[in-house]
Design a protein around this motif. Sequence first.
Motif, PDB file in Angstrom:
ATOM      1  N   GLN A  19      65.976 -47.258   7.303  1.00  0.00           N
ATOM      2  CA  GLN A  19      67.396 -47.241   7.985  1.00  0.00           C
ATOM      3  C   GLN A  19      67.005 -46.880   9.354  1.00  0.00           C
ATOM      4  O   GLN A  19      67.917 -47.270  10.273  1.00  0.00           O
ATOM      5  N   VAL A  82      65.617 -38.599  10.893  1.00  0.00           N
ATOM      6  CA  VAL A  82      66.485 -39.764  10.053  1.00  0.00           C
ATOM      7  C   VAL A  82      67.411 -38.660   9.156  1.00  0.00           C
ATOM      8  O   VAL A  82      66.724 -37.870   8.178  1.00  0.00           O
ATOM      9  N   ASP A  84      70.012 -39.811   5.954  1.00  0.00           N
ATOM     10  CA  ASP A  84      70.473 -40.778   5.257  1.00  0.00           C
ATOM     11  C   ASP A  84      71.856 -41.338   5.770  1.00  0.00           C
ATOM     12  O   ASP A  84      72.679 -40.457   6.336  1.00  0.00           O
ATOM     13  N   GLU A  85      72.015 -42.581   5.842  1.00  0.00           N
ATOM     14  CA  GLU A  85      73.393 -43.173   6.606  1.00  0.00           C
ATOM     15  C   GLU A  85      74.452 -42.651   6.008  1.00  0.00           C
ATOM     16  O   GLU A  85      75.541 -42.453   6.528  1.00  0.00           O
ATOM     17  N   SER A  86      74.575 -42.391   4.657  1.00  0.00           N
ATOM     18  CA  SER A  86      75.521 -42.019   3.863  1.00  0.00           C
ATOM     19  C   SER A  86      76.090 -40.589   4.193  1.00  0.00           C
ATOM     20  O   SER A  86      77.026 -40.085   3.496  1.00  0.00           O
ATOM     21  N   ARG A  88      75.556 -38.951   7.324  1.00  0.00           N
ATOM     22  CA  ARG A  88      75.317 -38.424   8.784  1.00  0.00           C
ATOM     23  C   ARG A  88      76.697 -37.919   9.075  1.00  0.00           C
ATOM     24  O   ARG A  88      77.845 -38.103   8.468  1.00  0.00           O
TER      25      ARG A  88
END
Length: 163
Positions: A19, A82, A84-86, A88
């Motif tokens: 990601q 980082v 996780d995109e879900s 943020r």
Amino acid sequence: MFRAARPDDFEQIIRLYRQLNADDPVLADGSDEAAFQQIVSSPGLHLFVLELDGVVVATTYLNVIPNLSRSASPYAVVENVVVDESRRGTGLGRQIMAGTLQAAWDAGCYKAMLMTGSRSPATHAFYRACGFSADVKTAYLARPPERATPPPSTGGAPSPAAS
């Protein structure tokens, strides 16, 4: 839960790194897993994760570097932050950064540094909210030269390697 990465966390951490750098190639030769194993078994190198319900949702990489100046106090470099995109924007980034910085302070580091290539104002605001300042030092980055084949000889003086 904030904790040090374990050898069995490789796949979940690689998922997060993809990601972060979607253009990185998938390595089929296992060199990424070998590097991971080296990191988790080396003193001074700390790969941290934030785990929720058995899933790694954030990671950071802390390098504690011995130093001769500053009363022989080490310094820290933080890399590969980082979330996780879900997830943020939910506070998990601040949580893992707080744990990472605490580990640096616990190791006696007199400073912690990080660099980002992001131009996003939100990314810079995030790092400032975590306690980093962009106006204290200037970072310079050097990269290795491109590995191109040398140009054909033009009949002039021999190159130093040709002697």
